[in-house]
Scaffold this motif. Structure first.
Motif, PDB file in Angstrom:
ATOM      1  N   GLN A  69       8.839   5.223   0.594  1.00 43.27           N
ATOM      2  CA  GLN A  69       9.041   4.370  -0.685  1.00 43.27           C
ATOM      3  C   GLN A  69       9.999   4.078  -0.147  1.00 43.27           C
ATOM      4  OE1 GLN A  69       7.014   2.944  -2.109  1.00 43.27           O
ATOM      5  NE2 GLN A  69       8.167   2.569  -3.708  1.00 43.27           N
ATOM      6  N   LEU A  70      11.225   4.606  -0.529  1.00 48.96           N
ATOM      7  CA  LEU A  70      12.480   4.441  -0.859  1.00 48.96           C
ATOM      8  C   LEU A  70      13.399   3.465   0.380  1.00 48.96           C
ATOM      9  CD1 LEU A  70      15.035   5.132  -2.712  1.00 48.96           C
ATOM     10  CD2 LEU A  70      15.423   6.333  -1.369  1.00 48.96           C
ATOM     11  N   LYS A  71      12.992   3.498   1.983  1.00 52.70           N
ATOM     12  CA  LYS A  71      13.465   2.861   3.201  1.00 52.70           C
ATOM     13  C   LYS A  71      12.708   1.450   3.159  1.00 52.70           C
ATOM     14  CE  LYS A  71      17.113   6.135   3.015  1.00 52.70           C
ATOM     15  NZ  LYS A  71      17.380   7.213   5.274  1.00 52.70           N
ATOM     16  N   ALA A  72      11.702   1.975   2.910  1.00 47.29           N
ATOM     17  CA  ALA A  72      10.730   0.935   3.321  1.00 47.29           C
ATOM     18  C   ALA A  72      11.588  -0.393   3.569  1.00 47.29           C
ATOM     19  CB  ALA A  72       9.019   0.899   3.827  1.00 47.29           C
ATOM     20  N   SER A  73      11.306  -1.652   4.333  1.00 46.73           N
ATOM     21  CA  SER A  73      11.793  -3.173   4.158  1.00 46.73           C
ATOM     22  C   SER A  73      10.925  -3.940   4.616  1.00 46.73           C
ATOM     23  CB  SER A  73      12.778  -3.300   4.265  1.00 46.73           C
ATOM     24  OG  SER A  73      12.809  -2.999   6.083  1.00 46.73           O
ATOM     25  N   THR A  74       9.749  -4.092   4.971  1.00 46.39           N
ATOM     26  CA  THR A  74       9.068  -5.233   5.573  1.00 46.39           C
ATOM     27  C   THR A  74       8.236  -4.816   4.861  1.00 46.39           C
ATOM     28  OG1 THR A  74       8.848  -4.004   7.592  1.00 46.39           O
ATOM     29  CG2 THR A  74      10.442  -4.721   7.925  1.00 46.39           C
ATOM     30  N   SER A  75       7.593  -6.240   5.292  1.00 46.62           N
ATOM     31  CA  SER A  75       5.964  -5.898   4.370  1.00 46.62           C
ATOM     32  C   SER A  75       4.987  -5.289   5.881  1.00 46.62           C
ATOM     33  CB  SER A  75       5.093  -7.563   4.926  1.00 46.62           C
ATOM     34  OG  SER A  75       5.363  -8.099   6.214  1.00 46.62           O
ATOM     35  N   HIS A  76       5.522  -5.121   6.736  1.00 50.91           N
ATOM     36  CA  HIS A  76       4.153  -4.219   8.018  1.00 50.91           C
ATOM     37  C   HIS A  76       4.138  -2.895   7.458  1.00 50.91           C
ATOM     38  CE1 HIS A  76       3.069  -2.445  11.880  1.00 50.91           C
ATOM     39  NE2 HIS A  76       4.128  -1.776  11.480  1.00 50.91           N
TER      40      HIS A  76
ATOM     41  N   VAL B 264       0.613  -1.074  -0.648  1.00 48.56           N
ATOM     42  CA  VAL B 264      -0.170  -0.199   0.380  1.00 48.56           C
ATOM     43  C   VAL B 264       0.523   1.553   0.250  1.00 48.56           C
ATOM     44  CG1 VAL B 264      -2.060   1.440   1.614  1.00 48.56           C
ATOM     45  CG2 VAL B 264      -1.649  -1.245   1.139  1.00 48.56           C
ATOM     46  N   LEU B 265       2.080   1.086   0.473  1.00 47.60           N
ATOM     47  CA  LEU B 265       3.051   2.364   0.434  1.00 47.60           C
ATOM     48  C   LEU B 265       3.308   2.631  -0.719  1.00 47.60           C
ATOM     49  CD1 LEU B 265       4.950   4.335   1.788  1.00 47.60           C
ATOM     50  CD2 LEU B 265       6.590   2.828   2.149  1.00 47.60           C
ATOM     51  N   GLU B 266       3.329   1.902  -1.776  1.00 41.98           N
ATOM     52  CA  GLU B 266       3.599   2.008  -2.982  1.00 41.98           C
ATOM     53  C   GLU B 266       2.533   2.611  -3.843  1.00 41.98           C
ATOM     54  OE1 GLU B 266       5.681  -0.968  -6.340  1.00 41.98           O
ATOM     55  OE2 GLU B 266       3.900  -0.871  -5.437  1.00 41.98           O
ATOM     56  N   ARG B 267       1.210   1.776  -3.439  1.00 44.32           N
ATOM     57  CA  ARG B 267      -0.104   2.572  -3.971  1.00 44.32           C
ATOM     58  C   ARG B 267       0.213   4.060  -3.794  1.00 44.32           C
ATOM     59  NH1 ARG B 267      -5.825   0.276  -1.834  1.00 44.32           N
ATOM     60  NH2 ARG B 267      -4.320  -1.867  -1.616  1.00 44.32           N
ATOM     61  N   PHE B 268       0.189   4.572  -2.432  1.00 42.17           N
ATOM     62  CA  PHE B 268       0.116   5.795  -1.874  1.00 42.17           C
ATOM     63  C   PHE B 268       1.404   6.513  -2.444  1.00 42.17           C
ATOM     64  CE2 PHE B 268      -2.306   4.642   0.836  1.00 42.17           C
ATOM     65  CZ  PHE B 268      -2.872   5.858   1.958  1.00 42.17           C
ATOM     66  N   PHE B 269       2.531   5.814  -2.962  1.00 42.85           N
ATOM     67  CA  PHE B 269       3.521   6.822  -3.945  1.00 42.85           C
ATOM     68  C   PHE B 269       3.048   7.350  -5.188  1.00 42.85           C
ATOM     69  CE2 PHE B 269       7.296   6.195  -6.318  1.00 42.85           C
ATOM     70  CZ  PHE B 269       8.586   7.004  -6.000  1.00 42.85           C
ATOM     71  N   LEU B 270       2.517   6.288  -6.201  1.00 41.68           N
ATOM     72  CA  LEU B 270       1.840   5.971  -7.177  1.00 41.68           C
ATOM     73  C   LEU B 270       0.694   7.118  -7.158  1.00 41.68           C
ATOM     74  CD1 LEU B 270       2.368   2.285  -8.263  1.00 41.68           C
ATOM     75  CD2 LEU B 270       4.196   4.639  -8.547  1.00 41.68           C
ATOM     76  N   ALA B 271       0.356   7.407  -6.551  1.00 43.49           N
ATOM     77  CA  ALA B 271      -1.292   7.638  -7.207  1.00 43.49           C
ATOM     78  C   ALA B 271      -0.194   9.028  -6.348  1.00 43.49           C
ATOM     79  CB  ALA B 271      -2.103   7.761  -5.131  1.00 43.49           C
ATOM     80  N   SER B 272       0.605   9.571  -5.548  1.00 45.15           N
ATOM     81  CA  SER B 272       1.342  10.526  -5.364  1.00 45.15           C
ATOM     82  C   SER B 272       2.044  11.266  -6.330  1.00 45.15           C
ATOM     83  CB  SER B 272       1.694  10.857  -3.876  1.00 45.15           C
ATOM     84  OG  SER B 272       3.221  10.318  -4.390  1.00 45.15           O
ATOM     85  N   GLU B 273       2.098  10.894  -7.520  1.00 45.29           N
ATOM     86  CA  GLU B 273       2.522  11.087  -8.503  1.00 45.29           C
ATOM     87  C   GLU B 273       1.249  11.441  -9.709  1.00 45.29           C
ATOM     88  OE1 GLU B 273       4.920   8.407 -10.158  1.00 45.29           O
ATOM     89  OE2 GLU B 273       6.613   9.090  -9.279  1.00 45.29           O
ATOM     90  N   ASP B 274      -0.085  10.717  -9.386  1.00 42.53           N
ATOM     91  CA  ASP B 274      -0.863  11.417 -10.472  1.00 42.53           C
ATOM     92  C   ASP B 274      -1.662  11.825  -9.782  1.00 42.53           C
ATOM     93  OD1 ASP B 274      -0.169   9.021 -12.021  1.00 42.53           O
ATOM     94  OD2 ASP B 274      -1.827   8.035 -11.939  1.00 42.53           O
ATOM     95  N   PHE B 275      -1.939  12.474  -8.723  1.00 42.09           N
ATOM     96  CA  PHE B 275      -2.583  13.845  -7.837  1.00 42.09           C
ATOM     97  C   PHE B 275      -1.865  13.848  -7.083  1.00 42.09           C
ATOM     98  CE2 PHE B 275      -5.697  10.100  -8.870  1.00 42.09           C
ATOM     99  CZ  PHE B 275      -6.566  10.524  -9.542  1.00 42.09           C
TER     100      PHE B 275
END
Length: 252
Positions: free
Chosen positions: A150-157, A78-89
């Motif tokens: 988004q760049l540094k997070a590594s765990t599933s949590h 979901v972190l990636e989802r937020f990151f990509l959404a921030s590029e569109d919005f």
């Protein structure tokens, strides 16, 4: 200073599948959340963020039917989802709301956004530590903080719950907690189980017709008058999924 709200939503809840579109006084729960957030004066745009799984097509359809912006991405990251959404919005700040919070208070959202901006914070919330009932959680993060996570997070949590990398690394981010002005009962006002949904439907049934944007103060007064309503869901822990994934990551 532009601020967008991203509402995190999916149909595949393990405890109450399809809960985000369960009806409350004749409308899907997710639609109620969007309508309540529209009253927040410091919000520029509201976007529903759902997954690209087929099971979430129905969320996309509901958004299209009600002219709500929608973005689709990874189910679990979901972190990636937020990151990509921030590029569109794009926006300077992003408010994270989850779609199991149909009692979200627009005035509280505005107050937390204002504190975030005035404090030049990277991350501001009312839930680290928790200061409000479960279901009134609000998190605001600066765009740069989202990108760093988004760049540094590594765990599933960290990836599933979006903000843990930020609030567990205060040495890297300016983190502010929004404290309640007085002691507020720690009621469970989120929707994660059938008993939660029953309680929320009772609250809407009592308050919605006279004031569709009823606030936390009115909810607390109502529950003071009807304490027996609260007995059905007290057995459930706050933020069950988040705590479960944190424990799993620590075990790993």
């Amino acid at each position: 200073m532009k601020t967008n709200v991203f509402i995190q939503a999916r149909m595949s809840s393990s405890r109450l599948p399809g809960k985000v579109l369960e009806t409350i006084v004749g409308k899907p729960m997710l639609l109620h959340i969007v309508e309540r957030l529209k009253h927040a004066t410091l919000v520029d745009k509201i976007v529903v963020l759902t997954s690209d799984e087929q099971s979430d097509d129905i969320i996309k359809d509901m958004c299209e039917n009600h002219s709500i912006d929608c973005f689709r991405g990874s189910l679990n990251n979901v972190l990636e989802r937020f990151f990509l959404a921030s590029e569109d919005f794009p926006a300077d700040n992003i408010v994270r709301i989850t779609a199991d919070c149909p009692l979200v208070d627009s005035q509280l959202v505005d107050e937390i956004i204002a504190k975030h901006i005035n404090g030049n914070a990277d991350f501001t919330s009312n839930c680290h530590p928790s200061m409000y009932p479960d279901g009134l959680d609000v998190e605001v993060l600066k765009l740069e903080a989202l990108h760093k996570a988004q760049l540094k997070a590594s765990t599933s949590h960290q990836k599933e719950h979006v903000t843990p990398y930020i609030f567990t690394h205060p040495e890297q981010f300016i983190c502010i907690n929004f404290n309640a002005p007085k002691l507020i009962p720690t009621y469970r006002l989120t929707v994660d189980h059938p008993e939660d949904l029953t309680l929320v439907r009772k609250i809407y049934g009592a308050l919605y017709e006279s004031n569709s944007n009823f606030n936390l103060e009115l909810i607390l007064k109502l529950l003071e008058q009807n304490p027996m309503w609260l007995e059905s869901n007290t057995q459930y822990a706050r933020n069950e999924a988040l705590q479960r994934h944190l424990t799993r990551d620590l075990d790993i």
